[in-house]
Design an enzyme around this catalytic site. Structure first.
Site, short mmCIF file in Angstrom:
data_model
loop_
_atom_site.label_atom_id
_atom_site.label_comp_id
_atom_site.label_asym_id
_atom_site.label_seq_id
_atom_site.Cartn_x
_atom_site.Cartn_y
_atom_site.Cartn_z
CB SER A 119 -1.16 6.90 8.15
OG SER A 119 -0.73 6.77 6.83
CG HIS A 140 3.24 3.65 8.45
ND1 HIS A 140 3.75 4.74 9.11
CD2 HIS A 140 2.39 4.15 7.51
CE1 HIS A 140 3.23 5.84 8.59
NE2 HIS A 140 2.41 5.51 7.63
CD GLU A 152 6.08 4.44 12.18
OE1 GLU A 152 6.13 4.84 13.35
OE2 GLU A 152 5.23 4.84 11.38
CG ASN A 190 1.63 9.59 10.26
OD1 ASN A 190 2.16 10.52 9.67
ND2 ASN A 190 1.28 8.48 9.65
N1 LIG Z 1 0.31 9.13 1.09
C1 LIG Z 1 1.26 8.94 2.00
O1 LIG Z 1 2.24 9.70 2.10
C2 LIG Z 1 1.17 7.76 2.94
C3 LIG Z 1 2.32 7.41 3.68
C4 LIG Z 1 2.29 6.27 4.49
C5 LIG Z 1 1.10 5.52 4.56
N2 LIG Z 1 -0.01 5.89 3.84
C6 LIG Z 1 -1.19 5.04 3.94
O2 LIG Z 1 -1.23 4.22 2.79
C7 LIG Z 1 -2.60 3.93 2.43
C8 LIG Z 1 -2.85 4.35 1.01
O3 LIG Z 1 -2.65 5.76 0.90
P1 LIG Z 1 -2.34 6.44 -0.51
O4 LIG Z 1 -1.81 7.78 -0.20
O5 LIG Z 1 -1.59 5.51 -1.39
O6 LIG Z 1 -3.85 6.61 -1.08
P2 LIG Z 1 -4.30 6.83 -2.59
O7 LIG Z 1 -5.58 7.58 -2.52
O8 LIG Z 1 -3.19 7.39 -3.41
O9 LIG Z 1 -4.56 5.32 -3.11
C9 LIG Z 1 -5.53 4.48 -2.58
C10 LIG Z 1 -5.87 3.42 -3.62
O10 LIG Z 1 -6.75 2.45 -3.01
C11 LIG Z 1 -7.63 2.00 -4.02
N3 LIG Z 1 -8.78 1.33 -3.44
C12 LIG Z 1 -9.88 1.87 -2.86
N4 LIG Z 1 -10.74 0.88 -2.49
C13 LIG Z 1 -10.16 -0.30 -2.83
C14 LIG Z 1 -10.54 -1.68 -2.72
N5 LIG Z 1 -11.72 -2.01 -2.18
N6 LIG Z 1 -9.71 -2.62 -3.19
C15 LIG Z 1 -8.54 -2.28 -3.76
N7 LIG Z 1 -8.11 -1.00 -3.90
C16 LIG Z 1 -8.92 -0.03 -3.44
C17 LIG Z 1 -7.98 3.28 -4.78
O11 LIG Z 1 -8.52 2.99 -6.07
C18 LIG Z 1 -6.62 3.99 -4.84
O12 LIG Z 1 -5.90 3.63 -6.02
C19 LIG Z 1 -3.46 4.67 3.46
O13 LIG Z 1 -3.79 3.77 4.49
C20 LIG Z 1 -2.53 5.76 3.96
O14 LIG Z 1 -2.85 6.20 5.26
C21 LIG Z 1 0.01 6.98 3.03
#
Ligand SMILES: NC(=O)c1ccc[n+]([C@@H]2O[C@H](COP(=O)([O-])OP(=O)(O)OC[C@H]3O[C@@H](n4cnc5c(N)ncnc54)[C@H](O)[C@@H]3O)[C@@H](O)[C@H]2O)c1
Length: 293
Positions: A119, A140, A152, A190
């Site tokens: 993000s 994204h 995006e 964002n």
């Molecule tokens: N939550 C949202 O609304 C949203 C929206 C758009 C983008 N994002 C982006 O998406 C990404 C993930 O966010 P999320 O909300 O799904 O987080 P989350 O905390 O729900 O999930 C992250 C996952 O990554 C895994 N992980 C950690 N280290 C790892 C590794 N070395 N290898 C493989 N997996 C690993 C964790 O075990 C976890 O399951 C981030 O970059 C976030 O900024 C989030």
């Protein structure tokens, strides 16, 4: 031709991204270091496919085929070795993402395009740790990925224009509307959304209104589908906190600074819906109750 996609991270976003690829007939390798998280992700995808069946938008057969398209892995080396595209959706942490991209760069074929769902982290910074900066982009997706229409597509100054156009077209093939964004922290969504969400927490901190009244104000007064504090619980407070730190570090403007209450909630492990508690308590997920601070 793109046939196989590896998705790294099976959390909130990773399961949704895997879902959309699988439903669009791509083979998906879903990778997470945390094995129980992979099981949880498959259950979530299955439940969300059931919702689509109930709405009449897909058939039982599509559900069966979508789930059959997904394999799970706990190692990047195994899960990315035959991917045409890798989409990384691991936790929003710079050091972690740089480590993961080095690993992917070693594991995936040289022709593989690498995308991050970050993000707020600079795609240029991520690309610089690989030996293929011209094949690294941002993709994204929005949460929940199967529902939200936007993606995006982010290019850096080092991205090959042909790779970029291929990925914009790929976003459209997934049924999404791709928008083009430069690698500026927070991209388009964002840049506008994060200050709004942080201001909602500041309004709560300052006692301007209660949790329910702040949410109802934006829902009923501005026609938003959900209020900002509900949205924060949905996005994840830890994720929002990381994003705000990265955006503040880039712009040094107060509107991107994390309010103390957000930091305290993350320290307490109240990360929103995924941890059962945030601005609301999700003990009964159908009937969340506003927290009292
Ligand atoms: N939550 C949202 O609304 C949203 C929206 C758009 C983008 N994002 C982006 O998406 C990404 C993930 O966010 P999320 O909300 O799904 O987080 P989350 O905390 O729900 O999930 C992250 C996952 O990554 C895994 N992980 C950690 N280290 C790892 C590794 N070395 N290898 C493989 N997996 C690993 C964790 O075990 C976890 O399951 C981030 O970059 C976030 O900024 C989030």
């Amino acid at each position: 031709m793109i046939k196989k996609v590896s998705v790294i991270g099976a959390g909130t976003m990773g399961n949704g991204i895997a879902h959309v690829f699988a439903q669009n007939n791509f083979e998906v390798n879903l990778i997470d270091v945390n094995a129980p998280q992979l099981e949880k992700a498959i259950q979530t995808i299955s439940k969300n496919l059931d919702r689509q069946i109930a709405k009449g938008t897909i058939s039982e057969n599509v559900k069966k085929q979508s789930l059959a398209n997904i394999s799970t892995f706990t190692s990047i080396k195994e899960g990315a070795q035959d991917a045409d595209i890798v989409v990384e959706a691991a936790s929003e942490n710079i050091d972690l993402k740089l480590k993961i991209f080095k690993e992917i760069d070693e594991a995936a074929p040289v022709s593989t395009i690498l995308a991050s769902n970050t993000s707020s982290i600079s795609i240029t910074k991520i690309a610089a740790v690989t030996k293929r900066a011209e094949k690294v982009i941002g993709m994204h997706f929005m949460n929940p990925v199967p529902v939200m229409k936007l993606v995006e597509v982010v290019k850096t100054i080092a991205t090959d224009p042909a790779v970029y156009e291929e990925m914009v077209a790929f976003g459209a093939k997934l049924g999404k509307t791709p928008v083009r964004a430069q690698d500026s922290t927070g991209f388009i969504v964002n840049r506008l959304l994060v200050p709004y969400l942080l201001d909602a927490i500041r309004a709560l901190e300052e006692g301007v209104g209660s949790i329910e009244d702040i949410d109802n104000s934006m829902k009923l007064g501005c026609g938003h589908p959900m209020g900002p504090l509900t949205l924060l619980d949905f996005v994840g407070l830890d994720t929002t906190y990381y994003i705000s730190q990265i955006m503040f570090d880039e712009f040094k403007e107060r509107r991107f600074a994390a309010p103390p209450l957000l930091k305290r909630m993350v320290l307490a492990g109240w990360n929103g819906r995924k941890s059962g508690r945030g601005f609301y308590d999700y003990a009964d997920p159908q009937n969340p109750k506003a927290m009292k601070f």
